[in-house]
Design a protein around this motif. Structure first.
Motif, short mmCIF file in Angstrom:
data_model
loop_
_atom_site.label_atom_id
_atom_site.label_comp_id
_atom_site.label_asym_id
_atom_site.label_seq_id
_atom_site.Cartn_x
_atom_site.Cartn_y
_atom_site.Cartn_z
N TYR A 163 -20.36 -12.93 22.73
CA TYR A 163 -18.94 -12.66 22.52
C TYR A 163 -18.12 -13.03 23.76
O TYR A 163 -17.02 -13.57 23.67
N LEU A 164 -18.66 -12.69 24.94
CA LEU A 164 -17.91 -12.92 26.18
C LEU A 164 -17.76 -14.42 26.45
O LEU A 164 -16.70 -14.89 26.88
N LEU A 170 -15.05 -15.81 24.30
CA LEU A 170 -13.70 -15.60 24.85
C LEU A 170 -13.40 -16.61 25.95
O LEU A 170 -12.28 -17.14 26.03
N VAL A 194 -7.12 -8.49 23.17
CA VAL A 194 -8.22 -8.56 22.20
C VAL A 194 -8.07 -7.46 21.15
O VAL A 194 -7.90 -6.29 21.48
N LYS A 248 -13.06 -8.29 29.32
CA LYS A 248 -13.10 -9.76 29.50
C LYS A 248 -11.74 -10.36 29.15
O LYS A 248 -11.23 -11.23 29.86
N CYS A 258 -15.49 -6.69 25.60
CA CYS A 258 -14.57 -7.77 25.18
C CYS A 258 -13.14 -7.48 25.64
O CYS A 258 -12.42 -8.39 26.05
N ILE A 300 -11.12 -10.48 17.12
CA ILE A 300 -12.60 -10.50 17.08
C ILE A 300 -13.05 -9.70 15.87
O ILE A 300 -12.78 -8.49 15.79
#
Ligand code: DQA
Length: 147
Positions: free
Chosen positions: A133-134, A137, A47, A39, A36, A7
């Protein structure tokens, strides 16, 4: 197999929380990074969350993702609208890319409506703050599952 996801965050995103909170909200970049990571754990992904104010550093990180990473989530910030170098790097690595923005770039100044990154992205998520962002993913997890 655990997928490694890179990311990347571009210029000025280190100032989130203090920077134009009416547009970008009160979450810090660190807080988004922690969300993140959590998640990623629920999705069985590792991540790697990074930020740089330098275009060349972002290009180098994208290039190095070719070895060992399964996908990229990218908020290139202002470089989204200007950087052919970042577009070329994304094309060179041939990994699934999801473009994200905290703000809805289509509701803002007209110069934000064009993104070079979009030309290399499988999908674009914008306007939902940290949630952008979530969701990226989630999308990558599904895409990688289907591969
Ligand atoms: C941004 C939108 C860009 O236009 C801007 O330059 C940024 C942040 C966002 O996340 O909303 O720095 O990428």
């Amino acid at each position: 197999m655990t997928h490694k996801i890179l990311i990347l965050n571009g210029p000025n995103l280190n100032m989130l929380g203090e920077r134009e909170p009416d547009i970008y909200g009160s979450d810090s970049l660190e807080g988004i990074g922690v969300a993140c990571q959590h998640k990623g754990q629920t999705l069985g992904m590792a991540v790697d969350f990074r930020q740089s104010n330098e275009e060349g550093e972002l290009v180098t990180w994208i290039q190095s993702a070719a070895k060992g990473y399964s996908g990229i989530v990218l908020n290139a910030a202002a470089y989204s609208h200007t950087s052919i170098a970042i577009l070329d790097a994304l094309r060179a690595v041939d990994l699934p890319v999801i473009e994200v923005h905290l703000s809805n770039i289509h509701r803002r100044e007209s110069f934000r409506r064009h993104s070079y990154v979009s030309q290399a992205a499988l999908g674009v998520i914008c306007g939902l703050g940290a949630q952008s962002y979530l969701l990226a993913l989630d999308a990558l997890a599904r895409i990688l599952d289907e591969e």
